[in-house]
Scaffold this active site. Structure first.
Site, mmCIF file in Angstrom:
data_model
loop_
_atom_site.group_PDB
_atom_site.id
_atom_site.type_symbol
_atom_site.label_atom_id
_atom_site.label_comp_id
_atom_site.label_asym_id
_atom_site.label_seq_id
_atom_site.Cartn_x
_atom_site.Cartn_y
_atom_site.Cartn_z
ATOM 1 C CG ASP A 35 -2.101 0.925 1.103
ATOM 2 O OD1 ASP A 35 -2.361 1.405 -0.022
ATOM 3 O OD2 ASP A 35 -2.753 1.204 2.134
ATOM 4 C CG HIS A 52 -0.413 2.032 -9.237
ATOM 5 N ND1 HIS A 52 -0.632 1.628 -7.935
ATOM 6 C CD2 HIS A 52 -1.477 2.837 -9.548
ATOM 7 C CE1 HIS A 52 -1.755 2.171 -7.492
ATOM 8 N NE2 HIS A 52 -2.288 2.907 -8.454
ATOM 9 C CG LEU A 146 8.949 -17.297 -3.420
ATOM 10 C CD1 LEU A 146 8.999 -17.267 -1.911
ATOM 11 C CD2 LEU A 146 9.306 -15.946 -3.985
HETATM 12 C C1 IPE Z 1 -5.559 -2.637 -0.140
HETATM 13 O O1 IPE Z 1 -5.182 -1.311 -0.284
HETATM 14 C C2 IPE Z 1 -5.570 -3.316 -1.470
HETATM 15 C C3 IPE Z 1 -4.266 -3.537 -2.086
HETATM 16 C C4 IPE Z 1 -3.116 -3.237 -1.573
HETATM 17 C C5 IPE Z 1 -4.303 -4.170 -3.373
HETATM 18 P P1 IPE Z 1 -6.241 -0.141 -0.440
HETATM 19 O O2 IPE Z 1 -5.478 1.112 -0.594
HETATM 20 O O3 IPE Z 1 -7.203 -0.464 -1.526
HETATM 21 O O4 IPE Z 1 -7.017 -0.213 0.933
HETATM 22 P P2 IPE Z 1 -7.812 0.914 1.720
HETATM 23 O O5 IPE Z 1 -8.788 1.525 0.767
HETATM 24 O O6 IPE Z 1 -6.815 1.904 2.193
HETATM 25 O O7 IPE Z 1 -8.442 0.189 2.849
HETATM 26 C C1 IPE Z 2 -1.606 0.198 -3.280
HETATM 27 O O1 IPE Z 2 -1.360 1.559 -3.315
HETATM 28 C C2 IPE Z 2 -1.855 -0.376 -4.646
HETATM 29 C C3 IPE Z 2 -3.242 -0.773 -4.893
HETATM 30 C C4 IPE Z 2 -4.211 -0.721 -4.035
HETATM 31 C C5 IPE Z 2 -3.525 -1.291 -6.212
HETATM 32 P P1 IPE Z 2 -2.533 2.620 -3.335
HETATM 33 O O2 IPE Z 2 -2.891 2.903 -4.754
HETATM 34 O O3 IPE Z 2 -3.654 2.198 -2.501
HETATM 35 O O4 IPE Z 2 -1.826 3.881 -2.734
HETATM 36 P P2 IPE Z 2 -2.456 4.894 -1.683
HETATM 37 O O5 IPE Z 2 -2.921 4.091 -0.528
HETATM 38 O O6 IPE Z 2 -3.580 5.595 -2.372
HETATM 39 O O7 IPE Z 2 -1.335 5.810 -1.342
HETATM 40 MG MG MG Z 3 -4.070 2.419 -0.546
#
Ligand code: IPE
Ligand code: IPE
Ligand code: MG
Length: 255
Positions: A35, A52, A146
């Site tokens: 995240d 990303h 792995l």
């Molecule tokens: C969780 O992250 C999903 C992934 C890392 C793929 P999100 O960014 O979507 O989660 P919330 O919205 O902060 O809970």
């Molecule tokens: C995690 O990073 C990747 C996915 C959920 C696909 P985020 O895109 O949620 O990044 P933040 O949380 O908005 O910074």
């Molecule tokens: Mg996120």
């Protein structure tokens, strides 16, 4: 022969890392909620997709490290069933990443004996994404190193709901008595069943929640959170998580 500690000290020196790990006690299965990609990008005045893209490189780095440490399986949360709420261009970009990742890294992963897997609901995922992932799964299915398990369009409540539905059908058809339903049986319907429950869960970016990730499987998992955004997550951070894990007392309700 080098002992288990010496060995790793050498490895740590090579990658300039501090903590000393006990290689005989690494978790078998590590799950990661990757995240913070969006915030990483925002901090730099970049579009979210730049985060990303950067995050994809970190996946490669951590897979290599996990392999070095002798971890059996890594489950990486790549896209949740809730992530469809995001703007369409962002979703489209994320859905193109598996293909990009595999075009770039599959030869190396094959070389390193990595077995690629996917868990999640395939319906709704673009065909080009599925094609790339299925090809990687097929080409690596005989590898016994792995296990790299991507949670893509994964949601734990969806997974549990599907399991309940299948069990209900068995009962309805007279193949199963409700009183015979047990934990092991329910677990066997979870998508990661043959990998086993994660011993360690890592979440980056400072959010302290599970976001619908592996709710059944995480019942007794050690949880580790860091403020570091996923694109900044390093091998040293990964080692720190493993190190913390190794210093915890796991009692499973016992004494
Ligand atoms: C969780 O992250 C999903 C992934 C890392 C793929 P999100 O960014 O979507 O989660 P919330 O919205 O902060 O809970
Ligand atoms: C995690 O990073 C990747 C996915 C959920 C696909 P985020 O895109 O949620 O990044 P933040 O949380 O908005 O910074
Ligand atoms: Mg996120």
């Amino acid at each position: 022969m080098l002992n288990k500690f010496t060995n790793l000290t050498k490895m740590n020196k090579e990658s300039n890392q501090g903590v000393q790990l006990d290689l005989s006690r690494v978790p078998k299965h590590v799950a990661i909620i990757m995240d913070g990609n969006g915030r990483w990008a925002k901090k730099r005045g970049l579009p979210r997709i730049a985060g990303h893209r950067e995050g994809m490189k970190v996946v490669r780095k951590i897979v290599r490290r996990a392999n070095q440490l002798g971890i059996n399986a890594l489950t990486m949360y790549a896209f949740s069933t809730e992530n469809w709420k995001r703007p369409k261009p962002e979703v489209e970009f994320i859905m193109k990443l598996p293909e990009q990742f595999l075009v770039t890294y599959l030869p190396e992963l094959i070389e390193e004996n990595v077995q690629v897997r996917i868990m999640g609901e395939e319906e709704g995922v673009p065909s080009y994404t599925l094609k790339a992932v299925h090809e990687a799964v097929e080409r690596t299915k005989h590898n016994d190193g792995l296990i790299l398990n991507f949670a893509l369009n994964y949601g734990s409540r969806y997974e549990i709901t599907s399991a309940v539905r299948k069990l209900a059908l068995e009962v309805e058809q007279g193949n199963l008595r409700s009183e015979d339903v047990n934990e092991k049986m329910i677990g066997s319907y979870m998508m990661s069943n043959d990998i086993g429950d994660p011993e360690l869960l890592i979440r980056t970016s400072g959010e302290i929640r599970l976001s619908n990730f592996m709710l059944w499987q995480l019942a007794y998992t050690e949880l580790w959170f860091t403020d570091v955004y996923w694109p900044d997550f390093s091998e040293a951070d990964f080692d720190s998580a493993i190190h913390d894990y190794q210093n915890r007392g796991r009692r499973f309700g016992g004494v």
